[in-house]
Design an enzyme around this catalytic site. Sequence first.
Site, short mmCIF file in Angstrom:
data_model
loop_
_atom_site.label_atom_id
_atom_site.label_comp_id
_atom_site.label_asym_id
_atom_site.label_seq_id
_atom_site.Cartn_x
_atom_site.Cartn_y
_atom_site.Cartn_z
NE ARG A 220 -2.92 -1.03 3.37
CZ ARG A 220 -2.81 -2.39 3.65
NH1 ARG A 220 -3.20 -3.42 2.56
NH2 ARG A 220 -2.42 -2.65 4.90
CE1 TYR B 8 -2.87 3.82 0.91
CE2 TYR B 8 -1.18 3.83 2.46
CZ TYR B 8 -2.51 3.52 1.86
OH TYR B 8 -3.24 2.72 2.83
CE1 TYR C 149 -12.24 5.17 2.79
CE2 TYR C 149 -13.59 5.16 4.84
CZ TYR C 149 -12.59 4.50 4.37
OH TYR C 149 -11.77 3.55 4.89
CG HIS D 246 -11.65 14.31 8.94
ND1 HIS D 246 -10.30 14.66 8.48
CD2 HIS D 246 -11.98 15.27 10.00
CE1 HIS D 246 -10.11 15.77 9.02
NE2 HIS D 246 -11.01 16.17 9.82
CB VAL E 116 -9.76 10.49 10.73
CG1 VAL E 116 -9.98 9.61 11.43
CG2 VAL E 116 -10.02 11.82 11.41
CB ALA F 84 -15.26 5.34 11.03
CD GLN G 194 -6.02 0.63 8.05
OE1 GLN G 194 -6.44 0.92 7.11
NE2 GLN G 194 -4.74 0.74 8.47
CB ALA H 256 -20.45 4.08 10.16
#
Length: 252
Positions: A65, A69, A91, A93, A96, A123, A165, A206
């Site tokens: 990842r 990124y 998605y 904030h 965060v 979340a 996570q 959520a």
Amino acid sequence: MSGHLACIGVGMMLGAHLTPRARGHLEAAEVLFALVSDPLVEHWLATLHPGLRSLQGHYAEGRPRPQSYRAMVDSILAEVRAGRRVVAAFYGHPGVFARVPHAAIAAAREAGFEAVMEPGISAADCLYADLGLDPGQHGCAHYEATQLLIEARRLDVHAWLVLWQVGLAGDRSHAVRESTPAQRQELVDRLLRDYPAQHPVTLYEAATLPVGRPRIDTVPLAALATAPLSMATTAVLPPRGRAPQAGVGNPC
Ligand SMILES: C[S@@+](CC[C@H](N)C(=O)[O-])C[C@H]1O[C@@H](n2cnc3c(N)ncnc32)[C@H](O)[C@@H]1O
């Protein structure tokens, strides 16, 4: 220099969490990138800005990842450097538990461009509402689940503990979409140093559609490694009893 970057949050629920300020950025965008959790959300954003460029394509099976990124940041920065008004929508904030927005803003500023972050409903915000949890009541610590295994940390068991996570807990390759029960057991073993095996762990997801319901399942800590976890699961451990009162003269 005329390039400009805004990293905005679109919240957790499709169409329901976009702030007027974030919408203002979207409407002013010359280039819109998006990295959202659900294809439906991406589709909805594309109706607001038909030229939307998804960042999802930078993920690939087996690619670490951090590499994805970096590629995302490079794509965003190339458009800023070209002098465009760029918006990157994420998605929740954007600040965060999200590396790309922070890295893109830092890189744009370092290159001399104006870059801003527009907050969104994360979340955590949904979790506080759905679980009726006030982080101010007993204190509340947030960790990325695998970080707890890599770093030697002291947990404050008298505060709420929120683990992000958790579906990837124990994976150090950063190249898979879920960890194995054996890797998750490492997290359980770490938590068992501070909590009893029967300590409740709430698995929270959520709702992301206005017609959906949040997932709120509670399992004993000992069963966490084999519980169903996804990329969208956040785990919450309540405090283990009240914090002792500080004595007179005790600076704590
Ligand atoms: C890379 S972080 C992104 C967080 C996002 N920036 C935010 O503001 O909420 C991904 C983690 O967020 C949490 N998450 C994502 N979607 C969620 C959902 N629908 N409900 C609860 N937690 C969620 C999970 O812990 C997941 O592993």
